[in-house]
Scaffold this motif. Structure first.
Motif, PDB file in Angstrom:
ATOM      1  N   CYS A 417       0.833  -1.210   0.000  1.00 37.15           N
ATOM      2  CA  CYS A 417       0.000   0.000   0.000  1.00 37.15           C
ATOM      3  C   CYS A 417       0.863   1.253   0.000  1.00 37.15           C
ATOM      4  N   TRP A 418       0.296   2.361  -0.452  1.00 33.35           N
ATOM      5  CA  TRP A 418       0.972   3.648  -0.417  1.00 33.35           C
ATOM      6  C   TRP A 418      -0.062   4.774  -0.305  1.00 33.35           C
ATOM      7  N   GLY A 419       0.410   5.982   0.002  1.00 31.95           N
ATOM      8  CA  GLY A 419      -0.488   7.105   0.274  1.00 31.95           C
ATOM      9  C   GLY A 419      -0.616   7.320   1.771  1.00 31.95           C
ATOM     10  N   GLU A 420      -1.774   7.783   2.228  1.00 33.74           N
ATOM     11  CA  GLU A 420      -2.020   8.001   3.654  1.00 33.74           C
ATOM     12  C   GLU A 420      -2.437   6.672   4.275  1.00 33.74           C
ATOM     13  N   VAL A 421      -1.435   5.866   4.610  1.00 34.60           N
ATOM     14  CA  VAL A 421      -1.670   4.482   5.003  1.00 34.60           C
ATOM     15  C   VAL A 421      -1.633   4.251   6.504  1.00 34.60           C
ATOM     16  N   ALA A 422      -1.386   5.290   7.297  1.00 30.37           N
ATOM     17  CA  ALA A 422      -1.326   5.117   8.745  1.00 30.37           C
ATOM     18  C   ALA A 422      -1.742   6.413   9.408  1.00 30.37           C
ATOM     19  N   ARG A 423      -1.987   6.327  10.696  1.00 28.40           N
ATOM     20  CA  ARG A 423      -2.422   7.503  11.429  1.00 28.40           C
ATOM     21  C   ARG A 423      -1.325   8.559  11.413  1.00 28.40           C
ATOM     22  N   TYR A 424      -1.635   9.697  10.798  1.00 31.97           N
ATOM     23  CA  TYR A 424      -0.711  10.828  10.709  1.00 31.97           C
ATOM     24  C   TYR A 424       0.592  10.462   9.999  1.00 31.97           C
ATOM     25  N   ALA A 425       0.558   9.478   9.110  1.00 31.12           N
ATOM     26  CA  ALA A 425       1.763   9.088   8.392  1.00 31.12           C
ATOM     27  C   ALA A 425       1.383   8.673   6.976  1.00 31.12           C
ATOM     28  N   SER A 426       2.311   8.897   6.060  1.00 29.49           N
ATOM     29  CA  SER A 426       2.057   8.531   4.679  1.00 29.49           C
ATOM     30  C   SER A 426       3.347   8.039   4.043  1.00 29.49           C
ATOM     31  N   SER A 427       3.191   7.355   2.918  1.00 28.24           N
ATOM     32  CA  SER A 427       4.339   6.848   2.182  1.00 28.24           C
ATOM     33  C   SER A 427       4.110   7.093   0.696  1.00 28.24           C
ATOM     34  N   LYS A 428       5.101   7.684   0.043  1.00 27.57           N
ATOM     35  CA  LYS A 428       4.991   7.952  -1.381  1.00 27.57           C
ATOM     36  C   LYS A 428       5.305   6.721  -2.216  1.00 27.57           C
ATOM     37  N   THR A 429       5.884   5.722  -1.602  1.00 27.86           N
ATOM     38  CA  THR A 429       6.215   4.476  -2.293  1.00 27.86           C
ATOM     39  C   THR A 429       5.517   3.303  -1.610  1.00 27.86           C
ATOM     40  N   PRO A 430       5.233   2.228  -2.333  1.00 27.50           N
ATOM     41  CA  PRO A 430       4.541   1.076  -1.738  1.00 27.50           C
ATOM     42  C   PRO A 430       5.327   0.462  -0.576  1.00 27.50           C
ATOM     43  N   VAL A 431       4.610   0.108   0.499  1.00 29.27           N
ATOM     44  CA  VAL A 431       5.204  -0.582   1.634  1.00 29.27           C
ATOM     45  C   VAL A 431       4.446  -1.887   1.853  1.00 29.27           C
ATOM     46  N   ARG A 432       5.152  -2.902   2.299  1.00 28.21           N
ATOM     47  CA  ARG A 432       4.583  -4.237   2.470  1.00 28.21           C
ATOM     48  C   ARG A 432       3.791  -4.315   3.767  1.00 28.21           C
ATOM     49  N   ALA A 433       2.568  -4.825   3.684  1.00 32.11           N
ATOM     50  CA  ALA A 433       1.751  -5.084   4.870  1.00 32.11           C
ATOM     51  C   ALA A 433       2.176  -6.425   5.444  1.00 32.11           C
ATOM     52  N   THR A 434       2.595  -6.416   6.686  1.00 31.75           N
ATOM     53  CA  THR A 434       3.118  -7.632   7.306  1.00 31.75           C
ATOM     54  C   THR A 434       2.004  -8.570   7.736  1.00 31.75           C
ATOM     55  N   GLY A 435       2.326  -9.881   7.708  1.00 30.68           N
ATOM     56  CA  GLY A 435       1.401 -10.883   8.219  1.00 30.68           C
ATOM     57  C   GLY A 435       0.396 -11.369   7.209  1.00 30.68           C
ATOM     58  N   PHE A 436       0.512 -10.960   5.936  1.00 26.78           N
ATOM     59  CA  PHE A 436      -0.458 -11.385   4.926  1.00 26.78           C
ATOM     60  C   PHE A 436       0.280 -11.958   3.728  1.00 26.78           C
ATOM     61  N   ASP A 437      -0.019 -13.218   3.422  1.00 27.13           N
ATOM     62  CA  ASP A 437       0.622 -13.864   2.286  1.00 27.13           C
ATOM     63  C   ASP A 437      -0.368 -14.580   1.378  1.00 27.13           C
ATOM     64  N   ASP A 438      -1.650 -14.541   1.713  1.00 29.30           N
ATOM     65  CA  ASP A 438      -2.620 -15.260   0.893  1.00 29.30           C
ATOM     66  C   ASP A 438      -3.838 -14.399   0.583  1.00 29.30           C
ATOM     67  N   VAL A 439      -3.640 -13.102   0.402  1.00 28.92           N
ATOM     68  CA  VAL A 439      -4.755 -12.191   0.107  1.00 28.92           C
ATOM     69  C   VAL A 439      -5.206 -12.397  -1.332  1.00 28.92           C
ATOM     70  N   SER A 440      -6.493 -12.586  -1.510  1.00 28.30           N
ATOM     71  CA  SER A 440      -7.065 -12.772  -2.846  1.00 28.30           C
ATOM     72  C   SER A 440      -7.751 -11.522  -3.368  1.00 28.30           C
ATOM     73  N   GLU A 441      -8.238 -10.662  -2.448  1.00 24.34           N
ATOM     74  CA  GLU A 441      -8.961  -9.458  -2.879  1.00 24.34           C
ATOM     75  C   GLU A 441      -8.855  -8.401  -1.802  1.00 24.34           C
ATOM     76  N   ILE A 442      -8.833  -7.158  -2.234  1.00 18.73           N
ATOM     77  CA  ILE A 442      -8.814  -6.037  -1.316  1.00 18.73           C
ATOM     78  C   ILE A 442      -9.880  -5.040  -1.736  1.00 18.73           C
ATOM     79  N   SER A 443     -10.527  -4.414  -0.757  1.00 20.50           N
ATOM     80  CA  SER A 443     -11.513  -3.367  -1.021  1.00 20.50           C
ATOM     81  C   SER A 443     -11.240  -2.209  -0.073  1.00 20.50           C
ATOM     82  N   LEU A 444     -11.224  -0.986  -0.589  1.00 16.71           N
ATOM     83  CA  LEU A 444     -10.980   0.198   0.226  1.00 16.71           C
ATOM     84  C   LEU A 444     -12.239   1.033   0.312  1.00 16.71           C
ATOM     85  N   ASP A 445     -12.467   1.626   1.493  1.00 12.99           N
ATOM     86  CA  ASP A 445     -13.622   2.473   1.709  1.00 12.99           C
ATOM     87  C   ASP A 445     -13.457   3.756   0.918  1.00 12.99           C
ATOM     88  N   ASP A 446     -14.475   4.121   0.129  1.00  8.09           N
ATOM     89  CA  ASP A 446     -14.397   5.324  -0.699  1.00  8.09           C
ATOM     90  C   ASP A 446     -14.827   6.579   0.034  1.00  8.09           C
TER      91      ASP A 446
END
Length: 591
Positions: A417-446
């Motif tokens: 994920c990248w952008g405003e990905v944490a409380r009061y923190a953001s990343s301009k480049t993709p960072v790996r979400a730990t603890g997930f290795d079998d994700v098939s689908e993701i949905s974000l709240d609009d």
């Protein structure tokens, strides 16, 4: 249990007892008995009150305030830690009340102090004051014991039970006066033991248990059997044992001595808790659209229309500004304002996005988003003139964007994920979400500011998270997800933790969140909000679902579509019926 205050948390009725404990009505319970409420200990400061720009609360006799998320976003402080400021010039505070752009505090001595905007006299002084001016005391009031504020009006209850109001007199909130910068007594009332106000009407509970209301009454919220605005208080019919009252836009509720709750006024969204429908509550067989291969909800900020891609790769839309016309041809994907054409171009309403080519699918929010190419590269655009698209990452297999963040899957279900990905923190480049290795689908709240998402693993289990709960540590992202109870065989997702839906392997759809307009699809439009997934009625063959602003639509086997919820702009593909709490047929326009 003896209640001392009545109100709402999010969309659920709330009571506070004499010991200071907080009780919330369970989401699946009809609000007719106080005894049905359950205790909550996680709702934050008891006296927190929010204006458009700030939330304030009582902190050991002082007023503490912090900027709202929307204010920080407007002032481009979204990534900064919101400072808590203690308001100088007022102390010994017992309660705070906020209007649109002003805040007032009640002290233990019975004084009322206000600060903020004074364009309608809501501060109780005769001159306009800057937003940074210190609090000023409201004169000509006497000893106050309670205060309320809403929009540009402020009211106080005195020790003698009199009600004084000042500020905007729209809808008769000040009686016969239009506006006033000094407190005016509301005549024609018995001594009050409780009172409440919305932006357009107010009510009190008298010592004798009667309830009296004044102001806007077009929805029957004044309770006198009429639907008329009244500049003088009128007595609510049939209630002589009230102890507390709450007023919301279009309706009113009162807690009674026998621990029941009575409500009156608008029932279009089930606010009265009596189960009365406003429109049809059973699905109508689907007619019209067949052969649809893809479904999406579209709109600039909040989706207000639905589109499908048919078997001929034509994009057909209905709802706001659309009447089932063919919006585009040779379309292979669609999302928000954007669609992807067969030649790999992305169009967000003003022609192809410059520099974005060879895209097979896309995910967008408003007119910004990201496209996925066949080689796994992710190309993103901002929708801002003069800014060129950029390659966000490579080797991706799926993408999803929200209002302020984006995520992609790669490898064996890795989540980045990248952008405003944490409380009061953001990343301009993709960072790996730990603890997930079998994700098939993701949905974000609009939804702006809600900030969260859903994950589906290969077994069909669903987890949810909020960005505000997320920790960003250099190149690692800890999402702190929680399992979504009652969903174990999901095959498709839409929305996020606040409002969402999941399609199950057996073709059923489960939804959660708000049901103001019947968005849960179970036949009920309700003021309550549920975090427990509810099965949508009469859907057993769904393959995909999409979420719009107040409505939902499902793509079914065979390419047909069913929709439910709000229909004020024809979002459900049928003539205007305001609200529809269960799925109805989408009827195509005749060729």
């Amino acid at each position: 249990m003896q209640a001392t205050r009545i109100g709402f948390h999010e969309t659920s009725p709330v009571l506070r007892d004499r010991e200071g404990r907080t009780w919330v009505l369970p989401e699946e319970t009809r609000p007719d008995r106080i005894a049905a409420f359950t205790e909550r200990t996680d709702l934050g400061p008891v006296d927190q009150s929010c204006s458009f720009d700030a939330c304030c609360w009582v902190d050991e006799g002082n007023v503490a305030c912090t900027k709202t998320a929307s204010a920080r976003k407007r002032e481009e402080e979204g990534s900064a830690d919101p400072a808590i400021v203690h308001v100088a010039g007022v102390s010994n505070v017992e309660r705070v009340a906020s209007g649109k752009d002003h805040i007032c505090a009640l002290t233990r001595e019975g004084e009322v102090w206000c600060w903020g905007s004074n364009n309608d006299g809501q501060l109780g002084v005769s001159t306009e004051r800057g937003k940074d001016a210190p609090p000023t005391r409201v004169e000509k009031l006497g000893r106050a014991v309670d205060i309320r504020a809403d929009y540009n009006t402020t009211c106080a209850r005195t020790a003698e039970g009199e009600i004084f109001c000042w500020g905007s007199g729209t809808f008769g909130m000040l009686g016969s006066a239009r506006d006033s910068n000094t407190p005016l007594r509301i005549d024609g009332l018995p001594p009050a033991i409780d009172f409440a106000m919305s932006s357009s009407h107010a009510c009190i509970v008298g010592k004798d248990g009667s309830v009296h209301c004044w102001g806007e009454g077009g929805s029957g919220q004044l309770g006198d059997g009429r639907q008329q605005t009244s500049k003088v208080p009128v007595r609510v019919d049939g209630i002589d044992d009230a102890v507390l009252v709450v007023a919301e836009s279009g309706y009113t509720c009162a807690a009674r001595r026998d621990e029941s709750v009575a409500c009156w006024g608008e029932r279009t969204s089930g606010q009265l808790g009596d189960g009365s429908p406003s429109e049809e509550h059973t699905p109508i067989p689907v007619e019209g659209i067949t052969g649809a291969t893809r479904i999406c909800a579209q709109g600039k900020l909040y989706p207000e229309r639905t589109c499908v891609i048919d078997a001929n790769q034509a994009l057909r839309c209905w709802g706001k500004q659309s009447k089932l016309a063919v919006a585009a041809t040779d379309v292979v994907d669609c999302d928000a304002e954007c669609f992807v054409t067969r030649d790999g171009r992305v169009d967000c309403g003003d022609g192809p996005v410059a520099g974005v080519t060879d895209v097979g699918s896309a995910s967008a929010w408003s007119s910004k988003g990201c496209g996925l190419r066949a080689d796994g590269s992710v190309v993103c655009w901002t929708g801002e003139e003069g800014k060129k698209p950029n390659i966000a990452m490579k080797q991706a297999t799926a993408i999803k964007t929200g209002s302020d963040a984006a995520c992609a899957l790669k490898g064996a279900g890795e989540l980045w994920c990248w952008g405003e990905v944490a409380r009061y923190a953001s990343s301009k480049t993709p960072v790996r979400a730990t603890g997930f290795d079998d994700v098939s689908e993701i949905s974000l709240d609009d939804e702006i500011g809600l900030g969260g998402g859903l994950l589906r693993n290969k077994s069909g289990a669903v987890h949810w998270w909020y960005w505000a709960m997320t920790n960003l540590d250099k190149d690692k992202l800890d999402l702190k997800t929680k399992p979504l109870a009652g969903v174990t065989s999901a095959v498709a997702l839409a929305g996020g933790p606040e409002d969402g839906c999941a399609v199950l392997a057996d073709g059923h759809v489960k939804c959660w969140g708000a049901s103001f307009h019947g968005e849960l699809g179970n036949g009920v439009a309700s003021r309550k909000m549920t975090r427990t997934p509810v099965t949508v009625a009469n859907l057993e063959d769904a393959i995909a679902v999409t979420i719009g602003n107040g409505f939902r639509c499902a793509l079914r086997r065979g390419g047909t579509v069913s929709c439910w919820g709000l229909n004020e702009d024809g979002q459900l593909g049928k003539p205007f019926t305001k609200r529809q709490p269960t799925p109805v047929a989408v009827v195509t326009a005749k060729k």
